[in-house]
Design a protein around this motif. Structure first.
Motif, mmCIF file in Angstrom:
data_model
loop_
_atom_site.group_PDB
_atom_site.id
_atom_site.type_symbol
_atom_site.label_atom_id
_atom_site.label_comp_id
_atom_site.label_asym_id
_atom_site.label_seq_id
_atom_site.Cartn_x
_atom_site.Cartn_y
_atom_site.Cartn_z
ATOM 1 N N SER A 10 1.001 -1.310 -0.046
ATOM 2 C CA SER A 10 -0.032 -0.094 0.040
ATOM 3 C C SER A 10 1.120 1.213 -0.013
ATOM 4 N N TYR A 11 0.843 2.008 -1.156
ATOM 5 C CA TYR A 11 1.483 3.422 -0.995
ATOM 6 C C TYR A 11 1.103 4.446 -0.034
ATOM 7 N N LEU A 12 -0.173 4.143 0.738
ATOM 8 C CA LEU A 12 -0.614 5.051 1.745
ATOM 9 C C LEU A 12 -0.551 4.312 3.186
ATOM 10 N N LEU A 396 -5.064 9.778 -9.037
ATOM 11 C CA LEU A 396 -5.322 8.862 -8.038
ATOM 12 C C LEU A 396 -4.052 8.133 -7.248
ATOM 13 N N PHE A 397 -4.363 7.487 -6.244
ATOM 14 C CA PHE A 397 -3.031 6.842 -5.582
ATOM 15 C C PHE A 397 -3.308 5.376 -5.602
ATOM 16 N N GLY A 398 -2.422 4.535 -6.253
ATOM 17 C CA GLY A 398 -2.335 3.057 -6.193
ATOM 18 C C GLY A 398 -2.113 2.684 -7.300
ATOM 19 N N GLU A 399 -1.755 1.055 -7.462
ATOM 20 C CA GLU A 399 -1.365 0.408 -8.731
ATOM 21 C C GLU A 399 -2.590 0.450 -9.480
ATOM 22 N N GLY A 415 -9.891 0.093 -12.089
ATOM 23 C CA GLY A 415 -9.509 -0.572 -11.004
ATOM 24 C C GLY A 415 -8.283 -0.196 -10.240
ATOM 25 N N VAL A 416 -8.315 -0.034 -8.895
ATOM 26 C CA VAL A 416 -7.180 0.630 -8.195
ATOM 27 C C VAL A 416 -6.744 -0.715 -7.302
#
Length: 440
Positions: A10-12, A396-399, A415-416
């Protein structure tokens, strides 16, 4: 390649910015018993976004950094994986790419849900095509070992297939090599023509009819150690027959008849094939992989007709414009090149991402827009009518596990894949953008 479940990242989730609650804290019984509570906590509507709520439900006020500060840090620290891109080639690309007017709003944020969460097999997996919309209200996505169907009307997710358990084919056809499979890590998918096609991390292929129980056909395409099924697709041949096509790390493209599941043809190349796509009339294949070249081949014979040269690293995505004349290719050099196949000597435009490789490309069915996805954080939407000179940037944030326009072009799904904020995002087309013919 090390196998790595995206749920572990998780980047966050750094200690300095960690959220107070993780989606993994909810068990299956929690999901059933407390559905409405969780829905309120995790979902974000268009109205809530207009009132200031973060579209992903990230509570930035509880973090050490503001959203803008974290974005700036991500842009600086993100490391795009490359194989052969050199600093000098990167400098040339910086001068070559098209100057685009950003800030347009072709698709508006509609809804974000974490009741279904997109996942990917491996954080470095090249292809990100694990989201497919079959209508503006219906979308399929991979969630770990489950193929999920999400209804935006009901705001409910339903498991369609679970490939963690043993899957036994329902159709027994004479002379057909089919075998039970289990614990398939799905690396690629396509949902078209009432069929669901899944490719696996270990060379598997599964086919299911949308409205029928069970999996009709499943097999292992290759026994090689590194035989990832990188791409699967469903298309009509020039004769009108329904075909299934796969591209694998074992350097081969395979074509199957969709009714009998017999192999129609097999084409071998000099490098791993990361992506293949078929042009609208079913006569040409775009073949991309561990090479700087993109090949255009005859779909019947596999014979190479032309070679598109210009990319500086390996390629992972492609998409044909509905007019059959324009091909978009995505590369690890952080660019998408646009080719007019009537003049394949050079690309007519270069579109550049912000951070990483271009791993997802989709045209709207009428050809008005091109969506371009980076591996994480950014989806770009280009207006073809402007000559690809105007764009919208979804931040956004995430793969990013996949992108898909609905067949009527009214919806765009993203899709995140993230341990904490994995979700499915829905955007709707602005009403003042009318269907228009391509500039070609």
């Amino acid at each position: 390649m090390e196998q790595f479940n995206s749920d572990e990242v998780s980047y966050l989730d750094d200690k300095s910015i960690r959220a107070t609650k993780n989606d993994s804290d909810f068990s299956d019984s929690d999901f059933e018993d407390d559905f409405e509570t969780k829905k309120m906590e995790t979902d974000t509507s268009a109205q809530e976004a207009r009132n200031g709520k973060d579209i992903q439900g990230i509570q930035w006020e509880g973090f050490k950094y503001t959203r803008d500060e974290f974005r700036e840090t991500r842009l600086i620290q993100y490391e795009n994986f490359v194989n052969i891109l050199t600093p000098s080639s990167r400098e040339k690309l910086d001068k070559e790419h098209r100057k685009v007017e950003k800030g347009k709003n072709f698709y508006e944020f509609q809804f974000n849900t974490r009741l279904v969460t997109s996942t990917i097999v491996h954080f470095q997996l090249e292809l990100r095509n694990l989201v497919w919309a079959t209508s503006k209200h219906d979308v399929y996505l991979m969630q770990n070992y489950s193929l999920m169907h999400w209804s935006s009307l009901l705001q409910r997710g339903k498991e369609v297939v679970n490939v963690a358990r043993s899957v036994t084919p329902t159709q027994k056809l004479p002379g057909l090599f089919s075998e039970p499979l289990s614990r398939v890590q799905v690396s690629s998918m396509a949902v078209k023509e009432n069929l669901i096609l899944l490719g696996g991390f270990n060379g598997e292929l599964l086919c299911k009819c949308v409205n029928q129980p069970g999996v009709a056909f499943c097999t292992r395409l290759s026994t090689e150690d590194n035989a990832i099924t990188n791409t699967v697709d469903i298309y009509r041949s020039p004769s009108g027959s329904l075909r299934l096509i796969t591209a694998n790390n074992d350097c081969k493209i395979r074509v199957f008849d969709a009714q009998s599941f017999t192999r129609v043809s097999e084409f071998a190349f000099d490098w791993s094939v990361n992506n293949t796509s078929v042009n609208p009339d079913g006569k040409l294949l775009a073949v991309l992989g561990d090479s700087t070249e993109c090949l255009i081949s005859d779909s019947h014979s596999g014979k190479v007709i032309s070679s598109l040269k210009g990319h500086k690293d390996y390629s992972f995505a492609s998409a044909w414009h509905p007019n059959g004349l324009i091909l978009a290719t995505g590369n690890q050099d952080t660019t998408c090149r646009l080719w007019d196949i009537r003049n394949p000597s050079e690309s007519f435009a270069v579109l550049k991402g912000n951070m990483g490789a271009i791993r997802g490309l989709k045209f709207t069915p009428e050809g008005r827009f091109l969506a371009m996805a980076e591996p994480a954080d950014f989806v770009h939407i280009f207006d073809t009518q402007s000559g690809f000179l105007q764009s919208q940037e979804i931040d956004l944030f995430g793969e990013i596990a996949g992108i898909s326009f609905s067949p009527d072009t009214e919806a765009l799904y993203v899709g995140v894949a993230d341990r904490t904020y994995g979700s499915l995002m829905e955007y709707k087309r602005r009403k003042d953008n009318h269907y228009m013919d391509s500039f070609f």
